[in-house]
Write a protein that holds these residues in place. Structure first.
Motif, short mmCIF file in Angstrom:
data_model
loop_
_atom_site.label_atom_id
_atom_site.label_comp_id
_atom_site.label_asym_id
_atom_site.label_seq_id
_atom_site.Cartn_x
_atom_site.Cartn_y
_atom_site.Cartn_z
N ASP A 128 0.82 -1.22 0.00
CA ASP A 128 0.00 0.00 0.00
C ASP A 128 0.85 1.27 0.00
OD1 ASP A 128 -2.35 1.53 0.11
OD2 ASP A 128 -2.31 1.59 2.30
N PRO A 129 1.69 1.49 -1.03
CA PRO A 129 2.56 2.67 -1.05
C PRO A 129 1.81 4.00 -1.06
CG PRO A 129 2.62 1.50 -3.15
CD PRO A 129 1.92 0.61 -2.18
N ALA A 130 0.64 4.04 -1.72
CA ALA A 130 -0.14 5.28 -1.73
C ALA A 130 -0.70 5.57 -0.34
CB ALA A 130 -1.27 5.20 -2.76
N GLY A 131 -1.22 4.53 0.32
CA GLY A 131 -1.76 4.69 1.67
C GLY A 131 -0.70 5.04 2.69
N SER A 132 0.55 4.70 2.37
CA SER A 132 1.68 5.02 3.26
C SER A 132 2.16 6.45 3.06
CB SER A 132 2.85 4.06 3.01
OG SER A 132 2.46 2.73 3.20
N GLY A 133 1.57 7.14 2.08
CA GLY A 133 1.97 8.52 1.82
C GLY A 133 3.23 8.65 0.98
N LEU A 134 3.66 7.55 0.35
CA LEU A 134 4.90 7.56 -0.41
C LEU A 134 4.72 8.05 -1.84
CD1 LEU A 134 6.26 4.13 0.87
CD2 LEU A 134 7.23 6.38 1.39
N ILE A 135 3.55 7.82 -2.42
CA ILE A 135 3.27 8.20 -3.80
C ILE A 135 1.84 8.75 -3.91
CG2 ILE A 135 4.85 6.51 -4.81
CD1 ILE A 135 2.36 4.71 -5.30
N LYS A 136 1.53 9.33 -5.07
CA LYS A 136 0.17 9.82 -5.31
C LYS A 136 -0.76 8.66 -5.66
CE LYS A 136 1.53 14.44 -6.86
NZ LYS A 136 1.55 15.39 -8.01
N GLU A 183 -0.75 -3.50 9.33
CA GLU A 183 -2.09 -3.05 9.70
C GLU A 183 -3.03 -3.06 8.49
OE1 GLU A 183 -4.32 0.77 11.86
OE2 GLU A 183 -2.14 0.79 11.53
N TYR A 184 -2.52 -2.59 7.37
CA TYR A 184 -3.30 -2.57 6.13
C TYR A 184 -3.76 -3.98 5.76
CZ TYR A 184 -3.99 -2.41 1.02
OH TYR A 184 -4.47 -2.56 -0.26
N ASN A 185 -2.84 -4.94 5.78
CA ASN A 185 -3.18 -6.32 5.42
C ASN A 185 -4.12 -6.96 6.44
OD1 ASN A 185 -1.76 -6.88 2.94
ND2 ASN A 185 0.15 -6.74 4.09
#
Length: 334
Positions: A128-136, A183-185
């Protein structure tokens, strides 16, 4: 005589300028031929992250970047320490690394924070890279960040658990509160359980030191455990299994390395291949590909991995179809 002196003076000046330009040109050529430096930051040591690291090196090699020859690798392992993540990330930037690679979400977040909007950051199997704030977004990461994501086949994990432990009435789901991917998983798996009408209970640990106590409570309240792709849970897998085995409660983890550490079975995304894909993307960025519109590449198809000795301890017999799939397309730990 004056003409001769003037001619000699002009000649000396001309030769001096020519020498200076030649020297500058040589220096410029050397600078152009300087091999790139790639900083690799890993959150901590455990088999899944180590496999990603090996894959990254293989992916770089296959694309022309051989460590020590055509690329300099600066590998740093934070050993789970947040302050190490920060100082190591800043070190890469201060030493002008051409590119950085983050293995695990906290490592990637630290690199992105240190890099600002300049140095390319490649994500290595981040959930979840977007949810982690890493990408748009996965399709359009934006700025200087791109990479790979390993999306666990959660519905398949639930189906496998129900097939192996058909009498399980309540499933325990455990994750680390400081691990966004975990947490996401865990919460996504819980949502699937709810949709399927499966009863579940959530349990959390703040760090690996909590595992013994939390596992004992969980084992007394559930019939099976789901351990998602979570760095804290993976690191404490042996502690978890030592508790659940005594209670005859099977653990279905998300990753093959967690099965090797005592889990019963899983459908696992290949961590080495995830790393290799990351290395391939990192190589393309080094060759000039822009990160901003380089989509995140996701691997979500898992391979069957089973642990025969664990099944024997728990008195569980694997269905023939599961054994066949593990033999032909997966892994069997004996």
């Amino acid at each position: 005589m004056k003409r001769m002196i003037a001619f000699i003076t002009a000649l000396v000046v001309f030769l001096g300028i020519a020498f200076f330009k030649t020297g500058s040109s040589t220096t410029s050529t050397k600078s152009t031929n300087k091999i790139p430096t790639v900083g690799i930051l890993q959150l901590q040591t455990h088999p899944a992250l180590d496999a990603i690291h090996r894959g990254i090196i293989a992916g770089l090699k296959e694309n022309g970047y051989v460590p020590g020859k055509t690329v300099k690798i600066d590998y740093q392992n934070a050993q789970g320490d947040q302050s190490n993540l920060k100082s190591m990330s800043q070190k890469f930037i201060s030493e002008d690394a051409d590119e950085t690679i983050g293995i695990a979400t906290p490592a990637a977040q630290s690199l992105v924070s240190a890099a600002g909007k300049t140095t390319p950051v490649i994500l290595a199997g981040i959930t979840d890279p977007a949810g982690s704030g890493l990408i748009k977004s996965d399709a359009h990461p934006g700025a200087n960040v791109t990479g790979t994501s390993g999306e666990s086949p959660l519905k398949s994990h639930l189906d496998l658990l129900r097939k192996l432990v058909p009498k399980a009435k309540t499933i325990g789901i455990i994750y680390t509160t400081s691990d966004h991917g975990g947490e996401y998983n865990a919460k996504k798996f819980a949502k699937i359980c709810k949709q399927e009408g499966v009863k579940y209970k959530m349990f959390t640990i703040a760090n690996t030191n909590d595992m013994q106590t939390v596992a004992e409570k969980m084992a007394s309240e559930v019939d099976a455990v789901y351990a998602p792709q979570d760095n804290g849970v993976a690191s404490a897998m042996k502690t978890l299994v030592s508790v659940t085995n005594k209670a005859k409660v099977p653990v279905i983890p998300a990753v093959d390395t967690m099965v090797k550490a005592g889990g019963l079975a899983t459908l696992s995304v290949d961590q080495y291949q995830l790393g290799k894909l990351t290395g391939e993307m990192a190589a393309k960025v080094l060759k000039g590909k822009s990160t901003s519109n380089y989509p995140i590449k996701v691997i979500s198809k898992g391979k069957m991995t089973i642990n025969l000795s664990e099944a024997k301890k728990l008195g569980i017999t694997f269905p023939k179809s599961v054994i066949k799939e593990a033999k032909t397309k997966g892994v069997i730990y004996k």
